[in-house]
Design an enzyme around this catalytic site. Sequence first.
Site, PDB file in Angstrom:
ATOM      1  N   LYS A  45      -5.226  -5.611 -34.808  1.00 41.32           N
ATOM      2  CA  LYS A  45      -4.643  -6.941 -34.566  1.00 41.32           C
ATOM      3  C   LYS A  45      -3.436  -7.122 -35.508  1.00 41.32           C
ATOM      4  O   LYS A  45      -3.470  -6.660 -36.659  1.00 41.32           O
ATOM      5  CB  LYS A  45      -5.735  -7.985 -34.857  1.00 41.32           C
ATOM      6  CG  LYS A  45      -5.305  -9.421 -34.782  1.00 41.32           C
ATOM      7  CD  LYS A  45      -5.338  -9.958 -33.382  1.00 41.32           C
ATOM      8  CE  LYS A  45      -4.772 -11.377 -33.349  1.00 41.32           C
ATOM      9  NZ  LYS A  45      -4.379 -11.794 -31.999  1.00 41.32           N
ATOM     10  N   ASN A  77      -3.720 -16.376 -23.121  1.00 37.95           N
ATOM     11  CA  ASN A  77      -4.191 -16.669 -24.478  1.00 37.95           C
ATOM     12  C   ASN A  77      -3.102 -17.422 -25.239  1.00 37.95           C
ATOM     13  O   ASN A  77      -1.912 -17.214 -25.006  1.00 37.95           O
ATOM     14  CB  ASN A  77      -4.595 -15.384 -25.216  1.00 37.95           C
ATOM     15  CG  ASN A  77      -3.412 -14.664 -25.830  1.00 37.95           C
ATOM     16  OD1 ASN A  77      -2.976 -14.979 -26.939  1.00 37.95           O
ATOM     17  ND2 ASN A  77      -2.849 -13.700 -25.107  1.00 37.95           N
ATOM     18  N   ASN A 136       5.405  -5.840 -33.971  1.00 39.35           N
ATOM     19  CA  ASN A 136       5.177  -6.873 -32.962  1.00 39.35           C
ATOM     20  C   ASN A 136       6.397  -7.785 -32.892  1.00 39.35           C
ATOM     21  O   ASN A 136       6.538  -8.713 -33.685  1.00 39.35           O
ATOM     22  CB  ASN A 136       3.892  -7.642 -33.307  1.00 39.35           C
ATOM     23  CG  ASN A 136       3.576  -8.700 -32.272  1.00 39.35           C
ATOM     24  OD1 ASN A 136       4.416  -9.038 -31.443  1.00 39.35           O
ATOM     25  ND2 ASN A 136       2.370  -9.238 -32.316  1.00 39.35           N
ATOM     26  N   PHE A 137       7.273  -7.486 -31.915  1.00 34.58           N
ATOM     27  CA  PHE A 137       8.465  -8.311 -31.672  1.00 34.58           C
ATOM     28  C   PHE A 137       8.250  -9.122 -30.400  1.00 34.58           C
ATOM     29  O   PHE A 137       9.189  -9.397 -29.674  1.00 34.58           O
ATOM     30  CB  PHE A 137       9.690  -7.413 -31.441  1.00 34.58           C
ATOM     31  CG  PHE A 137      10.161  -6.694 -32.664  1.00 34.58           C
ATOM     32  CD1 PHE A 137      10.450  -7.382 -33.824  1.00 34.58           C
ATOM     33  CD2 PHE A 137      10.341  -5.321 -32.642  1.00 34.58           C
ATOM     34  CE1 PHE A 137      10.904  -6.717 -34.956  1.00 34.58           C
ATOM     35  CE2 PHE A 137      10.793  -4.648 -33.762  1.00 34.58           C
ATOM     36  CZ  PHE A 137      11.070  -5.344 -34.929  1.00 34.58           C
ATOM     37  N   CYS A 139       5.116 -11.490 -29.545  1.00 31.04           N
ATOM     38  CA  CYS A 139       4.150 -12.569 -29.303  1.00 31.04           C
ATOM     39  C   CYS A 139       4.912 -13.791 -28.766  1.00 31.04           C
ATOM     40  O   CYS A 139       5.854 -14.262 -29.402  1.00 31.04           O
ATOM     41  CB  CYS A 139       3.412 -12.919 -30.588  1.00 31.04           C
ATOM     42  SG  CYS A 139       2.104 -14.117 -30.292  1.00 31.04           S
ATOM     43  N   LYS A 177       7.206  -2.921 -30.259  1.00 31.39           N
ATOM     44  CA  LYS A 177       6.537  -3.490 -29.073  1.00 31.39           C
ATOM     45  C   LYS A 177       7.405  -4.585 -28.463  1.00 31.39           C
ATOM     46  O   LYS A 177       7.769  -5.560 -29.121  1.00 31.39           O
ATOM     47  CB  LYS A 177       5.171  -4.043 -29.466  1.00 31.39           C
ATOM     48  CG  LYS A 177       4.389  -4.566 -28.274  1.00 31.39           C
ATOM     49  CD  LYS A 177       2.946  -4.819 -28.647  1.00 31.39           C
ATOM     50  CE  LYS A 177       2.151  -5.404 -27.508  1.00 31.39           C
ATOM     51  NZ  LYS A 177       0.754  -5.647 -27.869  1.00 31.39           N
ATOM     52  N   ASN A 204       4.077  -6.745 -24.026  1.00 32.44           N
ATOM     53  CA  ASN A 204       3.202  -7.781 -24.550  1.00 32.44           C
ATOM     54  C   ASN A 204       2.969  -8.788 -23.410  1.00 32.44           C
ATOM     55  O   ASN A 204       3.339  -8.530 -22.265  1.00 32.44           O
ATOM     56  CB  ASN A 204       3.839  -8.459 -25.769  1.00 32.44           C
ATOM     57  CG  ASN A 204       2.785  -9.097 -26.691  1.00 32.44           C
ATOM     58  OD1 ASN A 204       1.887  -9.787 -26.219  1.00 32.44           O
ATOM     59  ND2 ASN A 204       2.892  -8.867 -27.974  1.00 32.44           N
ATOM     60  N   THR A 205       2.378  -9.908 -23.703  1.00 34.37           N
ATOM     61  CA  THR A 205       2.019 -10.860 -22.649  1.00 34.37           C
ATOM     62  C   THR A 205       3.239 -11.624 -22.106  1.00 34.37           C
ATOM     63  O   THR A 205       4.272 -11.735 -22.774  1.00 34.37           O
ATOM     64  CB  THR A 205       1.005 -11.874 -23.198  1.00 34.37           C
ATOM     65  OG1 THR A 205       1.524 -12.409 -24.414  1.00 34.37           O
ATOM     66  CG2 THR A 205      -0.334 -11.216 -23.454  1.00 34.37           C
TER      67      THR A 205
HETATM   68  C1  LIG Z   1      -6.367 -12.611 -26.736  1.00 35.88           C
HETATM   69  C2  LIG Z   1      -5.182 -11.706 -26.947  1.00 35.88           C
HETATM   70  C3  LIG Z   1      -4.638 -11.562 -28.230  1.00 35.88           C
HETATM   71  C4  LIG Z   1      -3.542 -10.718 -28.428  1.00 35.88           C
HETATM   72  N1  LIG Z   1      -3.046 -10.555 -29.686  1.00 35.88           N
HETATM   73  C5  LIG Z   1      -2.016  -9.693 -29.896  1.00 35.88           C
HETATM   74  C6  LIG Z   1      -1.553  -9.423 -31.213  1.00 35.88           C
HETATM   75  O1  LIG Z   1      -2.063  -9.931 -32.208  1.00 35.88           O
HETATM   76  N2  LIG Z   1      -0.510  -8.570 -31.344  1.00 35.88           N
HETATM   77  C7  LIG Z   1       0.090  -7.952 -30.283  1.00 35.88           C
HETATM   78  O2  LIG Z   1       1.020  -7.169 -30.464  1.00 35.88           O
HETATM   79  N3  LIG Z   1      -0.371  -8.177 -29.029  1.00 35.88           N
HETATM   80  C8  LIG Z   1      -1.392  -9.019 -28.820  1.00 35.88           C
HETATM   81  N4  LIG Z   1      -1.863  -9.213 -27.540  1.00 35.88           N
HETATM   82  C9  LIG Z   1      -1.187  -8.555 -26.408  1.00 35.88           C
HETATM   83  C10 LIG Z   1      -1.875  -7.257 -25.987  1.00 35.88           C
HETATM   84  O3  LIG Z   1      -1.877  -6.287 -27.009  1.00 35.88           O
HETATM   85  C11 LIG Z   1      -1.204  -6.653 -24.723  1.00 35.88           C
HETATM   86  O4  LIG Z   1       0.136  -6.354 -25.027  1.00 35.88           O
HETATM   87  C12 LIG Z   1      -1.226  -7.590 -23.521  1.00 35.88           C
HETATM   88  O5  LIG Z   1      -2.380  -8.389 -23.493  1.00 35.88           O
HETATM   89  C13 LIG Z   1      -1.154  -6.825 -22.178  1.00 35.88           C
HETATM   90  O6  LIG Z   1      -2.161  -5.835 -22.079  1.00 35.88           O
HETATM   91  P1  LIG Z   1      -3.627  -6.104 -21.413  1.00 35.88           P
HETATM   92  O7  LIG Z   1      -3.395  -6.594 -19.997  1.00 35.88           O
HETATM   93  O8  LIG Z   1      -4.305  -4.767 -21.471  1.00 35.88           O
HETATM   94  O9  LIG Z   1      -4.292  -7.125 -22.258  1.00 35.88           O
HETATM   95  C14 LIG Z   1      -2.982 -10.039 -27.327  1.00 35.88           C
HETATM   96  C15 LIG Z   1      -3.528 -10.192 -26.053  1.00 35.88           C
HETATM   97  C16 LIG Z   1      -4.627 -11.002 -25.853  1.00 35.88           C
HETATM   98  C17 LIG Z   1      -5.211 -11.135 -24.478  1.00 35.88           C
END
Ligand SMILES: Cc1cc2nc3c(=O)[nH]c(=O)nc-3n(C[C@H](O)[C@H](O)[C@H](O)COP(=O)(O)O)c2cc1C
Length: 374
Positions: A45, A77, A136-137, A139, A177, A204-205
């Site tokens: 994380k 999230n 992590n660029f 969030c 990222k 990322n999301t």
């Molecule tokens: C609940 C949650 C928390 C996340 N926290 C982080 C984080 O702290 N740092 C980060 O780089 N990405 C974070 N992500 C993004 C994920 O690493 C990933 O890039 C994104 O969810 C897409 O992949 P997935 O569909 O497999 O979840 C988070 C995603 C979720 C769902």
Amino acid sequence: MPTLATTVDGLALKNPFIIGSGPPGTNLNVIGKAFKEGWGAVIAKTVSLDASKVINVSPRYAKLMAKDGDEVSGWENIELISDRPFKIWVEEFKKCKDQFPDGVLIASIMEEYRRDAWIEIVERCQEAGVDGFELNFSCPHGLPERKMGAAMGQDCAILEEVCGWVMAAAKKPVWAKMTPNITHIEDPSRAALRSGCQGVSAINTIRCVMGINLETLRPEPTVEGYTTPGGYSSKAVRPIALRMVMEIALLIRREFGDRSLSGIGGIETGGDAAQFILAGADTCQVCTGVMKFGYECVKPMCEELLVFMDKHKFETLADFKGKSLPYFTTHADLVSKQAQRKAAQKAAQKKVVTADGEWSGDSFVQQSDALSRG
Ligand SMILES: Cc1cc2nc3c(=O)[nH]c(=O)nc-3n(C[C@H](O)[C@H](O)[C@H](O)COP(=O)(O)O)c2cc1C
């Protein structure tokens, strides 16, 4: 017998499946579980030097269910980066490397726009023994308000400068990222690679609003009656992630030769992973999939990927990495290819009969026409 083992930027992974940064890598206990279940690597994380500024809310997730069942297709999230003190993280990184010396542990880091802070976080994680870094660029919520995360990832000049600071201090491989919340993902990817990062992770999301409750008229997830846009993940984002991974892979081929690429976004099966590798990824990260199915899901994913490789007679991941990239082109090229095929078909149909055996029931009129004058 095909093998899933691969070496990426000097990191020896037993398979390409990596825990993506998020809840599945949020403390030593769960990171250990991931290694025991056989994940190729874990990205912890995201950590920062001062966790006291990180304050999470509850609820912080919202799910989009498929209409015809109870399967989760999308996941929002509004979770922030780790709220655990950096000192504890450093101790856990050390313990983790003691307990799992062969486990590949990557620290996900994020800091404010200050050179000293980035250098300090890199050096302290490095001393703790981590095997690599993911910057992590990306969030999309909470942190951009402090000019961190996606706010940095959307500004190529700042991103390039920060990557430069990190590269000056890092003795381990560094992946940047990317945020998908940008029009051309090639631009920040190019900036990161130009500054010397070994690889890029994407995506990322995606910034989203999950929905509005039709009874209460309040948007969800609702915290004290209010919400804020969050990050969308899981199956629903996979086509967008696949497109962006393809675009970055083509950029790498065109401008950098060979750099590494970690695909992320809705990966849940071996078949999903195969598609990301065919689109140019070296590794496949899974975050929400682990929250849906548990750490054990790595086993069926590995098995399915091996079955795919066996079927196509691929011995290694390198045998099919980027193999589908030549089949992406422009729409104008599709139109021209289709016109060429139609013209060739027409010409074939017009072929003049030279022997009675060549008359065909399907193109009889055209053949007659081709034999006539005028
Ligand atoms: C609940 C949650 C928390 C996340 N926290 C982080 C984080 O702290 N740092 C980060 O780089 N990405 C974070 N992500 C993004 C994920 O690493 C990933 O890039 C994104 O969810 C897409 O992949 P997935 O569909 O497999 O979840 C988070 C995603 C979720 C769902």
